[in-house]
Design an enzyme around this catalytic site. Sequence first.
Site, PDB file in Angstrom:
ATOM      1  N   LYS A  21     107.580 -14.716 150.088  1.00  0.00           N
ATOM      2  CA  LYS A  21     108.596 -14.904 151.135  1.00  0.00           C
ATOM      3  C   LYS A  21     108.342 -13.937 152.300  1.00  0.00           C
ATOM      4  O   LYS A  21     108.296 -14.361 153.456  1.00  0.00           O
ATOM      5  CB  LYS A  21     110.013 -14.683 150.564  1.00  0.00           C
ATOM      6  CG  LYS A  21     110.348 -15.626 149.408  1.00  0.00           C
ATOM      7  CD  LYS A  21     111.769 -15.415 148.894  1.00  0.00           C
ATOM      8  CE  LYS A  21     112.013 -14.066 148.251  1.00  0.00           C
ATOM      9  NZ  LYS A  21     111.271 -13.830 146.990  1.00  0.00           N
ATOM     10  N   ARG A  96     121.087 -15.256 146.676  1.00  0.00           N
ATOM     11  CA  ARG A  96     120.456 -15.204 145.357  1.00  0.00           C
ATOM     12  C   ARG A  96     121.419 -15.607 144.248  1.00  0.00           C
ATOM     13  O   ARG A  96     121.011 -15.592 143.073  1.00  0.00           O
ATOM     14  CB  ARG A  96     119.972 -13.775 145.082  1.00  0.00           C
ATOM     15  CG  ARG A  96     118.507 -13.529 145.426  1.00  0.00           C
ATOM     16  CD  ARG A  96     118.279 -12.033 145.324  1.00  0.00           C
ATOM     17  NE  ARG A  96     116.990 -11.629 144.872  1.00  0.00           N
ATOM     18  CZ  ARG A  96     116.029 -11.156 145.657  1.00  0.00           C
ATOM     19  NH1 ARG A  96     116.171 -11.141 146.960  1.00  0.00           N
ATOM     20  NH2 ARG A  96     114.918 -10.694 145.141  1.00  0.00           N
ATOM     21  N   ARG A 130     101.169  -5.445 144.574  1.00  0.00           N
ATOM     22  CA  ARG A 130     101.705  -5.385 145.949  1.00  0.00           C
ATOM     23  C   ARG A 130     101.679  -3.952 146.470  1.00  0.00           C
ATOM     24  O   ARG A 130     102.046  -3.014 145.783  1.00  0.00           O
ATOM     25  CB  ARG A 130     103.127  -5.934 145.978  1.00  0.00           C
ATOM     26  CG  ARG A 130     103.818  -5.734 147.340  1.00  0.00           C
ATOM     27  CD  ARG A 130     105.004  -6.634 147.535  1.00  0.00           C
ATOM     28  NE  ARG A 130     106.036  -6.497 146.528  1.00  0.00           N
ATOM     29  CZ  ARG A 130     107.093  -7.307 146.433  1.00  0.00           C
ATOM     30  NH1 ARG A 130     107.248  -8.306 147.291  1.00  0.00           N
ATOM     31  NH2 ARG A 130     107.989  -7.128 145.490  1.00  0.00           N
ATOM     32  N   ARG A 158     106.267  -0.067 145.801  1.00  0.00           N
ATOM     33  CA  ARG A 158     107.719  -0.018 145.577  1.00  0.00           C
ATOM     34  C   ARG A 158     108.012   0.445 144.153  1.00  0.00           C
ATOM     35  O   ARG A 158     107.323   0.022 143.234  1.00  0.00           O
ATOM     36  CB  ARG A 158     108.326  -1.412 145.807  1.00  0.00           C
ATOM     37  CG  ARG A 158     108.656  -1.696 147.258  1.00  0.00           C
ATOM     38  CD  ARG A 158     109.024  -3.130 147.512  1.00  0.00           C
ATOM     39  NE  ARG A 158     109.923  -3.734 146.534  1.00  0.00           N
ATOM     40  CZ  ARG A 158     110.374  -4.981 146.603  1.00  0.00           C
ATOM     41  NH1 ARG A 158     110.013  -5.761 147.607  1.00  0.00           N
ATOM     42  NH2 ARG A 158     111.185  -5.454 145.688  1.00  0.00           N
ATOM     43  N   ARG A 169     113.441  -8.717 136.700  1.00  0.00           N
ATOM     44  CA  ARG A 169     113.713  -9.448 137.947  1.00  0.00           C
ATOM     45  C   ARG A 169     113.494 -10.949 137.764  1.00  0.00           C
ATOM     46  O   ARG A 169     114.238 -11.771 138.306  1.00  0.00           O
ATOM     47  CB  ARG A 169     112.836  -8.899 139.079  1.00  0.00           C
ATOM     48  CG  ARG A 169     113.348  -7.554 139.575  1.00  0.00           C
ATOM     49  CD  ARG A 169     112.265  -6.708 140.202  1.00  0.00           C
ATOM     50  NE  ARG A 169     111.760  -7.251 141.438  1.00  0.00           N
ATOM     51  CZ  ARG A 169     110.643  -6.806 142.033  1.00  0.00           C
ATOM     52  NH1 ARG A 169     109.942  -5.833 141.488  1.00  0.00           N
ATOM     53  NH2 ARG A 169     110.257  -7.321 143.171  1.00  0.00           N
TER      54      ARG A 169
HETATM   55  P1  ADP Z   1     108.285 -11.839 148.116  1.00  0.00           P
HETATM   56  O1  ADP Z   1     108.764 -11.410 149.488  1.00  0.00           O
HETATM   57  O2  ADP Z   1     108.577 -13.276 147.836  1.00  0.00           O
HETATM   58  O3  ADP Z   1     108.738 -10.922 147.032  1.00  0.00           O
HETATM   59  P2  ADP Z   1     105.634 -10.995 149.061  1.00  0.00           P
HETATM   60  O4  ADP Z   1     105.436 -11.747 150.321  1.00  0.00           O
HETATM   61  O5  ADP Z   1     105.981  -9.552 149.174  1.00  0.00           O
HETATM   62  O6  ADP Z   1     106.692 -11.755 148.117  1.00  0.00           O
HETATM   63  O7  ADP Z   1     104.308 -11.181 148.168  1.00  0.00           O
HETATM   64  C1  ADP Z   1     104.180 -10.536 146.906  1.00  0.00           C
HETATM   65  C2  ADP Z   1     102.739 -10.067 146.738  1.00  0.00           C
HETATM   66  O8  ADP Z   1     101.881 -11.196 146.563  1.00  0.00           O
HETATM   67  C3  ADP Z   1     102.178  -9.287 147.918  1.00  0.00           C
HETATM   68  O9  ADP Z   1     101.307  -8.301 147.425  1.00  0.00           O
HETATM   69  C4  ADP Z   1     101.398 -10.341 148.720  1.00  0.00           C
HETATM   70  O10 ADP Z   1     100.290  -9.780 149.432  1.00  0.00           O
HETATM   71  C5  ADP Z   1     100.915 -11.268 147.634  1.00  0.00           C
HETATM   72  N1  ADP Z   1     100.900 -12.671 148.030  1.00  0.00           N
HETATM   73  C6  ADP Z   1     101.758 -13.323 148.865  1.00  0.00           C
HETATM   74  N2  ADP Z   1     101.415 -14.629 148.965  1.00  0.00           N
HETATM   75  C7  ADP Z   1     100.317 -14.815 148.154  1.00  0.00           C
HETATM   76  C8  ADP Z   1      99.493 -15.945 147.840  1.00  0.00           C
HETATM   77  N3  ADP Z   1      99.737 -17.163 148.351  1.00  0.00           N
HETATM   78  N4  ADP Z   1      98.469 -15.736 146.973  1.00  0.00           N
HETATM   79  C9  ADP Z   1      98.227 -14.527 146.436  1.00  0.00           C
HETATM   80  N5  ADP Z   1      98.962 -13.420 146.698  1.00  0.00           N
HETATM   81  C10 ADP Z   1      99.997 -13.564 147.558  1.00  0.00           C
HETATM   82  P1  ADP Z   2     111.579  -9.446 145.731  1.00  0.00           P
HETATM   83  O1  ADP Z   2     110.218  -8.954 146.016  1.00  0.00           O
HETATM   84  O2  ADP Z   2     111.989  -9.372 144.292  1.00  0.00           O
HETATM   85  O3  ADP Z   2     111.888 -10.777 146.325  1.00  0.00           O
HETATM   86  P2  ADP Z   2     113.554  -8.028 147.406  1.00  0.00           P
HETATM   87  O4  ADP Z   2     112.950  -7.027 148.298  1.00  0.00           O
HETATM   88  O5  ADP Z   2     114.069  -9.296 147.993  1.00  0.00           O
HETATM   89  O6  ADP Z   2     112.508  -8.301 146.266  1.00  0.00           O
HETATM   90  O7  ADP Z   2     114.748  -7.381 146.557  1.00  0.00           O
HETATM   91  C1  ADP Z   2     114.583  -6.164 145.869  1.00  0.00           C
HETATM   92  C2  ADP Z   2     115.819  -5.913 145.031  1.00  0.00           C
HETATM   93  O8  ADP Z   2     116.962  -5.788 145.895  1.00  0.00           O
HETATM   94  C3  ADP Z   2     116.206  -7.011 144.048  1.00  0.00           C
HETATM   95  O9  ADP Z   2     115.525  -6.885 142.808  1.00  0.00           O
HETATM   96  C4  ADP Z   2     117.718  -6.799 143.905  1.00  0.00           C
HETATM   97  O10 ADP Z   2     117.993  -5.692 143.073  1.00  0.00           O
HETATM   98  C5  ADP Z   2     118.112  -6.417 145.328  1.00  0.00           C
HETATM   99  N1  ADP Z   2     118.477  -7.577 146.162  1.00  0.00           N
HETATM  100  C6  ADP Z   2     117.831  -8.036 147.275  1.00  0.00           C
HETATM  101  N2  ADP Z   2     118.461  -9.092 147.785  1.00  0.00           N
HETATM  102  C7  ADP Z   2     119.530  -9.340 146.976  1.00  0.00           C
HETATM  103  C8  ADP Z   2     120.550 -10.326 146.962  1.00  0.00           C
HETATM  104  N3  ADP Z   2     120.614 -11.295 147.892  1.00  0.00           N
HETATM  105  N4  ADP Z   2     121.471 -10.267 145.966  1.00  0.00           N
HETATM  106  C9  ADP Z   2     121.449  -9.310 145.026  1.00  0.00           C
HETATM  107  N5  ADP Z   2     120.503  -8.352 144.979  1.00  0.00           N
HETATM  108  C10 ADP Z   2     119.554  -8.358 145.945  1.00  0.00           C
END
Ligand code: ADP
Ligand code: ADP
Length: 214
Positions: A21, A96, A130, A158, A169
């Site tokens: 995302k 969420r 990541r 992180r 998660r």
């Molecule tokens: P989210 O915001 O949904 O938690 P991220 O965009 O932070 O996910 O991506 C999670 C990890 O996976 C990051 O290290 C990113 O570089 C990697 N990543 C994102 N998209 C892809 C993909 N299509 N294939 C492989 N790795 C990916």
């Molecule tokens: P991810 O890579 O898991 O998509 P985020 O950066 O979106 O991670 O979220 C990190 C953490 O912050 C989650 O595991 C949760 O604890 C909290 N969090 C983020 N967004 C929400 C939400 N909309 N509702 C509840 N908790 C949230």
Amino acid sequence: MWPAQAMSGSLVLFGPPGAGKGTQAGLIVDLTGKPQVSTGDMLRAAVKAESAMGMEAKEYMDAGLLVPDSVIIGLIEERLTEADASAGVLFDGFPRTIRQAESLEAIANVVAVISIEVPDSAIVERIVGRRMDPETGGIYHVNFNPAPPEIVSRLIQRPDDNEETVLARLAAYHEQTAPLAAWYGERDLLVSIDGDHSIDEVAAAVETVVRGLA
Ligand code: ADP
Ligand code: ADP
């Protein structure tokens, strides 16, 4: 102006932790001009600032649990009063829970939910590898999206990006968040993308979807 920039209303980026995302959000921001509203980023900023809310949220985040709905809804209500949110935003990582989605219905006009689908089997490797650039917010991966060598030494991991927390998660995702896909499907707002491809391939699919919305 690109047609997508005239689109009124908000978009939601939906998917499990590590779906990509954050990685794809910048492209959607560029295409639509809408600001990204990431509840994860907002919570991490509150943790860094050591506010009372941040300290409360940290306990949940470190355990891989969702932060209580009341806290999240308060954050979003406040963010949506800012001037740049008036024509809609790109929500990333929100809503969420069904309760968050119901609250959002009352305060924003969601016009599409872009769901990035990735199987659990791919998630752990994505999350554990990541790395974040604290200076630019850039998102990298040790294997799938390596950072340029000159910035590698400043990258951070992180605290919740470890194997144990990611399993919690994922469990929270399946139990509390995944049901939202059907909820938005019933409202004809869900557009699904297969996220189990390279970053560039997923970006191409995201771009097609967003251009199709305009
Ligand atoms: P989210 O915001 O949904 O938690 P991220 O965009 O932070 O996910 O991506 C999670 C990890 O996976 C990051 O290290 C990113 O570089 C990697 N990543 C994102 N998209 C892809 C993909 N299509 N294939 C492989 N790795 C990916
Ligand atoms: P991810 O890579 O898991 O998509 P985020 O950066 O979106 O991670 O979220 C990190 C953490 O912050 C989650 O595991 C949760 O604890 C909290 N969090 C983020 N967004 C929400 C939400 N909309 N509702 C509840 N908790 C949230």
